[in-house]
Design an enzyme around this catalytic site. Structure first.
Site, PDB file in Angstrom:
ATOM      1  N   THR A  10       0.831  -1.213   0.000  1.00 35.35           N
ATOM      2  CA  THR A  10       0.000   0.000   0.000  1.00 35.35           C
ATOM      3  C   THR A  10       0.864   1.261   0.000  1.00 35.35           C
ATOM      4  O   THR A  10       0.728   2.125  -0.880  1.00 35.35           O
ATOM      5  CB  THR A  10      -0.916   0.005   1.248  1.00 35.35           C
ATOM      6  OG1 THR A  10      -1.672  -1.205   1.245  1.00 35.35           O
ATOM      7  CG2 THR A  10      -1.852   1.192   1.236  1.00 35.35           C
ATOM      8  N   LYS A  88       7.117   1.316  12.370  1.00 31.69           N
ATOM      9  CA  LYS A  88       7.105   1.634  13.802  1.00 31.69           C
ATOM     10  C   LYS A  88       7.435   0.423  14.668  1.00 31.69           C
ATOM     11  O   LYS A  88       8.075   0.562  15.708  1.00 31.69           O
ATOM     12  CB  LYS A  88       5.763   2.235  14.209  1.00 31.69           C
ATOM     13  CG  LYS A  88       4.542   1.402  13.814  1.00 31.69           C
ATOM     14  CD  LYS A  88       3.888   1.891  12.557  1.00 31.69           C
ATOM     15  CE  LYS A  88       2.978   0.836  11.962  1.00 31.69           C
ATOM     16  NZ  LYS A  88       2.063   1.355  10.970  1.00 31.69           N
ATOM     17  N   GLY A 117       0.922   8.701  10.169  1.00 34.48           N
ATOM     18  CA  GLY A 117       0.660   8.675   8.724  1.00 34.48           C
ATOM     19  C   GLY A 117       1.222   9.914   8.034  1.00 34.48           C
ATOM     20  O   GLY A 117       2.425  10.104   7.959  1.00 34.48           O
ATOM     21  N   ILE A 119       0.821  13.062   9.000  1.00 31.38           N
ATOM     22  CA  ILE A 119       0.920  14.240   9.890  1.00 31.38           C
ATOM     23  C   ILE A 119       2.390  14.543  10.185  1.00 31.38           C
ATOM     24  O   ILE A 119       3.146  13.639  10.539  1.00 31.38           O
ATOM     25  CB  ILE A 119       0.174  13.966  11.220  1.00 31.38           C
ATOM     26  CG1 ILE A 119      -1.296  13.623  10.948  1.00 31.38           C
ATOM     27  CG2 ILE A 119       0.275  15.169  12.150  1.00 31.38           C
ATOM     28  CD1 ILE A 119      -2.033  13.128  12.180  1.00 31.38           C
ATOM     29  N   GLY A 170      -6.733  -0.076   3.201  1.00 27.94           N
ATOM     30  CA  GLY A 170      -5.270  -0.086   3.380  1.00 27.94           C
ATOM     31  C   GLY A 170      -4.833   0.602   4.656  1.00 27.94           C
ATOM     32  O   GLY A 170      -3.676   0.971   4.796  1.00 27.94           O
ATOM     33  N   GLU A 173      -3.003  -2.938   9.640  1.00 28.51           N
ATOM     34  CA  GLU A 173      -1.741  -3.667   9.479  1.00 28.51           C
ATOM     35  C   GLU A 173      -2.014  -5.008   8.797  1.00 28.51           C
ATOM     36  O   GLU A 173      -3.151  -5.494   8.773  1.00 28.51           O
ATOM     37  CB  GLU A 173      -1.116  -3.927  10.853  1.00 28.51           C
ATOM     38  CG  GLU A 173      -0.744  -2.669  11.601  1.00 28.51           C
ATOM     39  CD  GLU A 173       0.252  -1.825  10.823  1.00 28.51           C
ATOM     40  OE1 GLU A 173       1.357  -2.291  10.522  1.00 28.51           O
ATOM     41  OE2 GLU A 173      -0.085  -0.668  10.511  1.00 28.51           O
ATOM     42  N   ASP A 184       0.161  -1.571  17.663  1.00 25.55           N
ATOM     43  CA  ASP A 184       0.602  -0.530  16.727  1.00 25.55           C
ATOM     44  C   ASP A 184       0.688   0.820  17.443  1.00 25.55           C
ATOM     45  O   ASP A 184       1.672   1.555  17.298  1.00 25.55           O
ATOM     46  CB  ASP A 184      -0.383  -0.471  15.549  1.00 25.55           C
ATOM     47  CG  ASP A 184      -0.057   0.640  14.565  1.00 25.55           C
ATOM     48  OD1 ASP A 184       0.846   0.440  13.737  1.00 25.55           O
ATOM     49  OD2 ASP A 184      -0.691   1.711  14.650  1.00 25.55           O
ATOM     50  N   LYS A 188       4.072   3.134  18.205  1.00 21.70           N
ATOM     51  CA  LYS A 188       4.164   4.563  17.846  1.00 21.70           C
ATOM     52  C   LYS A 188       4.462   5.408  19.083  1.00 21.70           C
ATOM     53  O   LYS A 188       5.229   6.377  19.015  1.00 21.70           O
ATOM     54  CB  LYS A 188       2.867   5.011  17.181  1.00 21.70           C
ATOM     55  CG  LYS A 188       2.687   4.418  15.780  1.00 21.70           C
ATOM     56  CD  LYS A 188       1.272   4.613  15.281  1.00 21.70           C
ATOM     57  CE  LYS A 188       1.105   4.114  13.855  1.00 21.70           C
ATOM     58  NZ  LYS A 188      -0.313   4.014  13.448  1.00 21.70           N
ATOM     59  N   GLY A 286      -3.199   5.286   5.745  1.00 19.78           N
ATOM     60  CA  GLY A 286      -3.645   5.281   4.351  1.00 19.78           C
ATOM     61  C   GLY A 286      -2.494   5.506   3.405  1.00 19.78           C
ATOM     62  O   GLY A 286      -1.458   6.069   3.760  1.00 19.78           O
TER      63      GLY A 286
HETATM   64  N1  HSE Z   1      -2.432   0.416  10.853  1.00 18.30           N
HETATM   65  C1  HSE Z   1      -2.017   1.754  11.063  1.00 18.30           C
HETATM   66  C2  HSE Z   1      -3.217   2.585  11.512  1.00 18.30           C
HETATM   67  C3  HSE Z   1      -1.425   2.310   9.807  1.00 18.30           C
HETATM   68  O1  HSE Z   1      -4.348   2.113  11.351  1.00 18.30           O
HETATM   69  O2  HSE Z   1      -3.020   3.669  12.030  1.00 18.30           O
HETATM   70  C4  HSE Z   1      -0.724   3.626   9.967  1.00 18.30           C
HETATM   71  O3  HSE Z   1       0.400   3.527  10.782  1.00 18.30           O
END
Ligand code: HSE
Length: 382
Positions: A10, A88, A117, A119, A170, A173, A184, A188, A286
């Site tokens: 993606t 990450k 993403g 930002i 997309g 993960e 996730d 981060k 995304g």
């Molecule tokens: N899977 C992650 C989310 C993708 O939904 O934020 C972006 O890091």
């Protein structure tokens, strides 16, 4: 600049598309796991075709996952190739090793796209952290879970349907457990704690709770309580080498900023001694937004912009004993803490506990889950 892409999923395909408009950045090779005829001679399955090619200046790692991404990135850095990555998980688990490899190879590691993403959060966090006055980091950092929580609340949608929607878009993960169990978001938070607080945390030490077991009945109860559920992260500087750090669903008030974060958007902030409270908002997951931040990482390499990992880092311990709040807990198991019963969801009582520390609540929930794997809990913002 000549680069190679490690992965063309993606985000990787988004990077390739956006680079087609950049005359000064050329994609020379793409590491693939299976044949992709349209890539022609760009494609290779052999990492050595990339790491052994002296004409390639930088590697963009967008394959995700811990292995073999880690081994490829370590080798690239040691070989003197700059690396831009959105990974990450790899960063949160192996930051010291990666920075050591970068030092050894005289290479740079750009990580801006790994949190938020599209930002520009880490970049600005690093810029603000130069005062040494960074106090707290917090916010919504997972787009998939925000989409699920928001759509369940606004449309009364089914959890599994919205998760499938996030996968199609997309956002999720490869293994969406990382999204819905909070891993996730935890990764981060650890990356942001390194950039903003100079602290290397062991991800396993961070208390984490996700939204896997949330039911529509819970969301209905939150509406009766005039609350909105969001998956929040936070890290606070304590004294010495200690941080409070946790990830948990949290019931915020309808007027709080987090309640106005819809769909896959993220809202990430910090408190710095002089700047006070600052927030960054935008699409946190995304193809196009994340690819944009990767491309900005390449631009930063060309322009020599501020490096989010430029400041010294030290290891820190997690202490969540001072994060105290009431908790919403829905469980069929005997609760075992002082609490008021406030309703019932699917035959299981729902409670509002007396104030508990985050480490105490997370430890208690781990015990309760042995009897009731469907338990759901969320912190309640005062
Ligand atoms: N899977 C992650 C989310 C993708 O939904 O934020 C972006 O890091």
């Amino acid at each position: 600049m000549k680069i190679a892409l490690l992965g063309i999923g993606t985000v990787g395909s988004g990077v390739r598309e956006q680079l087609s408009a950049c005359a000064d950045i050329e994609v020379r090779r793409v590491l693939v796991r299976r044949e992709i005829p349209e890539l022609g001679s760009l494609a290779t399955r052999a990492i050595d075709d990339i790491l052994g090619d002296a004409r390639i200046d930088a590697v963009v790692e967008v394959m995700g996952g811990e292995h073999p991404a880690l081994e490829y990135v370590l080798r690239a850095l040691r070989a003197g190739k700059d690396v831009v990555t959105a990974n990450k998980l790899m960063l949160s688990e192996h930051l010291e090793e990666l920075l050591e490899a970068a030092r050894a190879g005289g290479a740079r590691l750009k990580i801006d796209a790994s949190v938020g993403g599209g930002i520009p959060y880490l970049f600005n966090l690093a810029r603000a952290a130069r005062t040494g006055g960074m106090q707290s980091l917090f916010g919504i950092v997972n787009g998939t879970t925000n989409l699920i929580l928001d759509t369940m609340q606004v449309e009364g949608a089914d959890f599994a349907d919205v998760l499938a929607q996030a996968q199609r878009a997309g956002y999720a993960e490869a293994d969406p457990s990382a999204d819905i169990d909070g891993g996730d978001a935890r990764a981060k938070l650890c990356v942001a704690a390194a950039v903003g607080l100079g602290a290397i945390l062991r991800p396993a030490d961070v208390d984490v709770a996700g939204i896997r077991t949330i039911a529509l009945g819970d969301v209905r109860l939150f509406q009766q309580m005039r609350r909105v559920c969001r998956l929040l992260v936070r890290a606070d500087r304590l004294d010495g080498d200690h941080l409070a750090a946790c990830v948990e669903p949290t019931l915020v008030l309808p007027g709080d900023l987090e309640a106005a974060v819809h769909r896959n958007d993220n809202l990430i902030g910090y408190v710095e001694r002089s700047a006070g409270l600052q927030y960054f908002f935008g699409q946190g997951a995304g193809k196009s937004p994340t690819a944009f931040n990767v491309v900005m990482g390449l631009r930063d390499l060309i322009d020599g912009a501020i490096d989010p990992l430029g400041a010294p880092l030290r290891r820190a311990e997690v202490d969540n004993s001072h994060l105290v709040r009431r908790y919403y807990v829905r469980t069929s198991a005997p609760l075992g803490v002082q609490a008021e019963r406030i309703g019932e969801v699917g035959g299981a009582p729902a409670y509002l506990t007396e104030p508990l520390s985050a480490d105490g609540m997370h430890a208690h929930a781990r015990d309760l889950r042995k009897a009731d794997p469907q338990l759901f809990f969320a912190g309640v913002r005062a």
